[in-house]
Design a protein around this motif. Structure first.
Motif, PDB file in Angstrom:
ATOM      1  N   LEU A  82      -6.138   0.512  -5.523  1.00  0.00           N
ATOM      2  CA  LEU A  82      -5.523  -0.166  -4.387  1.00  0.00           C
ATOM      3  C   LEU A  82      -6.117  -1.561  -4.194  1.00  0.00           C
ATOM      4  N   GLN A  83      -7.434  -1.700  -4.329  1.00  0.00           N
ATOM      5  CA  GLN A  83      -8.032  -3.027  -4.190  1.00  0.00           C
ATOM      6  C   GLN A  83      -7.468  -3.991  -5.223  1.00  0.00           C
ATOM      7  N   ALA A  84      -7.325  -3.522  -6.459  1.00  0.00           N
ATOM      8  CA  ALA A  84      -6.784  -4.380  -7.508  1.00  0.00           C
ATOM      9  C   ALA A  84      -5.331  -4.742  -7.223  1.00  0.00           C
ATOM     10  N   THR A  85      -4.574  -3.809  -6.655  1.00  0.00           N
ATOM     11  CA  THR A  85      -3.175  -4.078  -6.325  1.00  0.00           C
ATOM     12  C   THR A  85      -3.057  -5.149  -5.250  1.00  0.00           C
ATOM     13  N   LEU A  86      -3.861  -5.025  -4.200  1.00  0.00           N
ATOM     14  CA  LEU A  86      -3.821  -6.013  -3.127  1.00  0.00           C
ATOM     15  C   LEU A  86      -4.248  -7.387  -3.628  1.00  0.00           C
ATOM     16  N   GLU A  87      -5.286  -7.432  -4.452  1.00  0.00           N
ATOM     17  CA  GLU A  87      -5.734  -8.712  -4.999  1.00  0.00           C
ATOM     18  C   GLU A  87      -4.658  -9.333  -5.876  1.00  0.00           C
ATOM     19  N   ALA A  88      -4.051  -8.529  -6.738  1.00  0.00           N
ATOM     20  CA  ALA A  88      -3.010  -9.049  -7.633  1.00  0.00           C
ATOM     21  C   ALA A  88      -1.804  -9.544  -6.844  1.00  0.00           C
ATOM     22  N   ALA A  89      -1.579  -8.971  -5.652  1.00  0.00           N
ATOM     23  CA  ALA A  89      -0.465  -9.380  -4.808  1.00  0.00           C
ATOM     24  C   ALA A  89      -0.792 -10.593  -3.951  1.00  0.00           C
ATOM     25  N   GLY A  90      -2.029 -11.072  -4.020  1.00  0.00           N
ATOM     26  CA  GLY A  90      -2.421 -12.223  -3.223  1.00  0.00           C
ATOM     27  C   GLY A  90      -2.940 -11.879  -1.854  1.00  0.00           C
ATOM     28  N   THR A 110       0.825  -1.205   0.000  1.00  0.00           N
ATOM     29  CA  THR A 110       0.000   0.000   0.000  1.00  0.00           C
ATOM     30  C   THR A 110       0.862   1.259   0.000  1.00  0.00           C
ATOM     31  N   GLN A 111       1.893   1.259   0.818  1.00  0.00           N
ATOM     32  CA  GLN A 111       2.783   2.418   0.860  1.00  0.00           C
ATOM     33  C   GLN A 111       3.502   2.607  -0.471  1.00  0.00           C
ATOM     34  N   SER A 112       3.939   1.504  -1.096  1.00  0.00           N
ATOM     35  CA  SER A 112       4.622   1.593  -2.388  1.00  0.00           C
ATOM     36  C   SER A 112       3.716   2.188  -3.447  1.00  0.00           C
ATOM     37  N   LEU A 113       2.437   1.815  -3.426  1.00  0.00           N
ATOM     38  CA  LEU A 113       1.506   2.326  -4.427  1.00  0.00           C
ATOM     39  C   LEU A 113       1.154   3.790  -4.178  1.00  0.00           C
ATOM     40  N   ILE A 114       0.798   4.122  -2.930  1.00  0.00           N
ATOM     41  CA  ILE A 114       0.299   5.462  -2.628  1.00  0.00           C
ATOM     42  C   ILE A 114       1.416   6.512  -2.696  1.00  0.00           C
ATOM     43  N   GLU A 115       2.580   6.175  -2.170  1.00  0.00           N
ATOM     44  CA  GLU A 115       3.639   7.175  -2.053  1.00  0.00           C
ATOM     45  C   GLU A 115       4.732   7.014  -3.096  1.00  0.00           C
ATOM     46  N   ALA A 143      -4.118   7.313  -9.549  1.00  0.00           N
ATOM     47  CA  ALA A 143      -5.231   8.111  -9.037  1.00  0.00           C
ATOM     48  C   ALA A 143      -4.855   8.849  -7.753  1.00  0.00           C
ATOM     49  N   PHE A 144      -3.769   8.469  -7.102  1.00  0.00           N
ATOM     50  CA  PHE A 144      -3.405   9.068  -5.815  1.00  0.00           C
ATOM     51  C   PHE A 144      -2.654  10.383  -6.021  1.00  0.00           C
ATOM     52  N   PRO A 145      -3.198  11.500  -5.556  1.00  0.00           N
ATOM     53  CA  PRO A 145      -2.486  12.784  -5.669  1.00  0.00           C
ATOM     54  C   PRO A 145      -1.187  12.765  -4.875  1.00  0.00           C
ATOM     55  N   ALA A 146      -0.257  13.613  -5.263  1.00  0.00           N
ATOM     56  CA  ALA A 146       1.067  13.630  -4.629  1.00  0.00           C
ATOM     57  C   ALA A 146       1.002  14.008  -3.156  1.00  0.00           C
ATOM     58  N   ASP A 147      -0.003  14.800  -2.761  1.00  0.00           N
ATOM     59  CA  ASP A 147      -0.057  15.240  -1.361  1.00  0.00           C
ATOM     60  C   ASP A 147      -0.843  14.288  -0.464  1.00  0.00           C
ATOM     61  N   VAL A 148      -1.305  13.164  -1.008  1.00  0.00           N
ATOM     62  CA  VAL A 148      -2.005  12.164  -0.207  1.00  0.00           C
ATOM     63  C   VAL A 148      -1.016  11.065   0.163  1.00  0.00           C
ATOM     64  N   THR A 149      -0.849  10.832   1.460  1.00  0.00           N
ATOM     65  CA  THR A 149       0.075   9.823   1.962  1.00  0.00           C
ATOM     66  C   THR A 149      -0.623   8.971   3.010  1.00  0.00           C
TER      67      THR A 149
END
Length: 572
Positions: free
Chosen positions: A280-288, A218-223, A237-243
């Motif tokens: 993010l949901q798709a990322t977590l699912e793809a990661a197992g 999650t941190q790798s994707l968002i930040e 989709a995550f803006p640069a100022d959202v962490t």
């Protein structure tokens, strides 16, 4: 100088990591994901990982360095075991997450020092150690993998502190040998949107296997950001100022991931929030990491985030062949025609070398044995490209047929129909030739077999499109791996893997992670082409003798004979 010096971690043992976790949290040690797993734990967490030993009392400088390098296989608690080899002051400076150097073998590492060989430097207070590594690849601080081979020398300074030798200077990052790398790290495909916000595109990152992998992902994707080679074709989709507001992503018994965001997320519009959640949901699912949903919150208050609809890769529609005067999908022992395509193809009087069918089955790219490329659609067959030396064509999800002469890679073109074409700029600028191309199912990437300086490489490039979806240019190629034999067939095996048919003392099939490692295996005798699929287990192999093979466990099984042609489907 010595090779394979006795390790300070000679007591290196394999331990059941989940057993250790169970000892403190009552977690199961195996099985599918169920309620009660550790917060953020991946169902693909390995049963066994390696545990390195700390420094032996009285160990000399070279043994300390050797043990420190070996401790890279144990990432628990921010590589706490490796830190035990460092001086107290240097522990706060050393950054193990800066990257990974992957070498050929732990036994091949060569250690030298300025200390006398007989006493290992114990007559002085400082020793300088050099370690020569047979480097194969690196993983950078973002988790991106690159194949970079060559000898590398690492410099260490070891000093005596409280009567024991400890490291006061060392390169950031860790070193892991090839045989254990994939037991310590795993590939996790972060998901990004294409430029139209309609499809998701994977970007593989290698992260340590551990119970908190959901937080790390999650941190790798968002930040983080997409890999530079992929950036021209995707967006987040995550803006640069959202962490992340806290360094944890707990998953409750209902499999809801609670993601606390910084206050900048409060002002986001519903569409942006929905795209963020979908991504993010798709990322977590793809990661197992199986979650029922992602819930965003700010200061403990939930944000109302929906989801957006994305275009999915169509379900695997099965094998398509030309056999005994029939062309279509194999259903049991029958060949079922494809409306608008089968009759047109069967009406071609010249020998056919390749057929690639669009995802919606409304059109097909056809290459004749003489090399010319046609499009079969709307009840007719039209010539698209009659340039000499064309490689097999590839249809993208927008219906464009890609075609390129093997000896002039820069002259690649994409055809929507006989009267609509686009010349693709910046295609494979350093290549002397390409022997195979394949556009991915998302249309954002193209794989190629390039010839560069007499060497053959598998590479991928971002596909840049205009607002209508027409491809206009390629991004800078990302080399994946060098081939040791000739190759002209490349297919996609799911969203983040390629299959390559290589001639290397007989036919071999390479399965290559896009942004990772590859494995090679013997293909059926006389194999001449492949048909990709949504997974590597569903690949089909066609031989010069007219036999069709599919996987049966780890072996190949002949599934059909008397086949004249194995067709492919767009994106596979």
């Amino acid at each position: 100088m010595r090779a394979g010096v006795s390790r300070a971690v000679g007591a290196l043992v394999a331990v059941v990591v989940l057993f250790a976790l169970a000892a403190c949290s009552g977690l199961p040690t195996s099985g599918d994901v169920k309620s009660g797993l550790a917060l953020g734990e991946s169902p693909d967490e390995p049963d066994i990982l390696f545990l390195a030993s700390g420094p032996r009392d009285g160990a000399g400088p070279r043994d300390i360095v050797d043990g420190f390098i070996e401790a890279g296989i144990t990432p628990a608690d921010n590589w706490l075991v490796a830190q035990s080899f460092l001086t107290p002051d240097f522990r706060t400076e050393w950054s193990p997450s800066a990257g990974v150097l992957i070498d050929a073998s732990a036994d091949a590492r060569l250690l030298t020092s300025d200390a006398p060989a007989d006493d290992d430097g114990e007559n002085g207070d400082t020793a300088h150690i050099q370690v020569k590594i047979d480097q194969l690849a690196i993983v950078d601080q973002t988790g991106a993998y690159s194949e970079t081979a060559g000898m590398t020398t690492l410099e260490f300074v070891v000093v005596k502190t409280a009567g024991q030798w400890r490291i006061s200077k060392a390169p950031d990052g860790v070193v892991i040998d090839r045989s254990r790398f994939q037991r310590v790290y795993d590939d996790y495909p972060l998901q990004y949107f294409d430029q139209s916000w309609s499809r998701l595109v994977p970007d593989v990152r290698w992260l340590p296997r551990r119970a908190t992998v959901a937080t790390t992902i999650t941190q790798s994707l968002i930040e983080g950001a997409p890999s530079p080679w992929l950036l021209p074709a995707v967006q987040t989709a995550f803006p640069a100022d959202v962490t992340l507001a806290r360094d944890a992503v707990p998953i409750d018994p209902d499999q809801v991931a609670d993601v606390a965001l910084s206050r900048a997320a409060q002002s986001l519009d519903p569409t942006t929030l929905a795209r963020m959640r979908t991504q993010l949901q798709a990322t977590l699912e793809a990661a197992g990491v199986h979650v029922s949903q992602v819930r965003f919150s700010v200061d403990g208050r939930s944000l109302d985030a929906g989801v957006v609809k994305v275009v999915d890769d169509p379900a695997d529609a099965g094998t398509v062949v030309l056999k005994d005067g029939a062309f279509g999908a194999v259903v049991g022992t029958e060949i079922t025609p494809i409306d608008g395509i089968s009759d047109e193809i069967l009406g071609i009087s010249h020998p056919i070398a390749a057929v690639d069918i669009a995802a919606d089955e409304t059109r097909a790219a056809v290459q004749l044995a003489d090399g010319r490329v046609f499009i079969a659609a709307d009840g007719q067959v039209d010539l698209l490209d009659d340039r000499a030396g064309l490689v097999k064509p590839s249809i993208d999800p927008y219906g464009y047929v890609w075609s390129v002469p093997s000896t002039t890679p820069s002259q690649v073109m994409a055809w929507r129909g006989k009267d609509t074409s686009s010349t693709i700029a910046d295609a494979w600028p350093t290549a002397a030739g390409v022997s195979g191309i394949r556009v991915s199912a998302d249309g954002a990437r193209i794989a190629a077999i390039e010839t560069i300086g007499g060497e053959r490489w598998i590479s991928v490039s971002a596909v840049i499109r205009d607002e209508t979806g027409m491809p206009t240019a390629l991004g800078e190629p990302k080399p994946l791996t060098q081939l040791t034999g000739s190759a002209s067939v490349v297919v996609w095996l799911g969203p983040d893997r390629l299959g390559v048919l290589v001639e290397q003392d007989g036919p071999k099939m390479l399965t290559q992670i896009v942004g990772g490692t590859g494995t090679i295996e013997t293909a059926p005798a006389a194999a001449v082409s492949l048909a990709g699929a949504r997974s590597s287990s569903s690949v089909r192999v066609f031989t010069a003798t007219g036999s069709l093979f599919s996987r049966s466990g780890s072996a190949w099984r002949e599934s059909m004979t008397g086949v004249s042609l194995l067709a492919t489907r767009a994106g596979h």
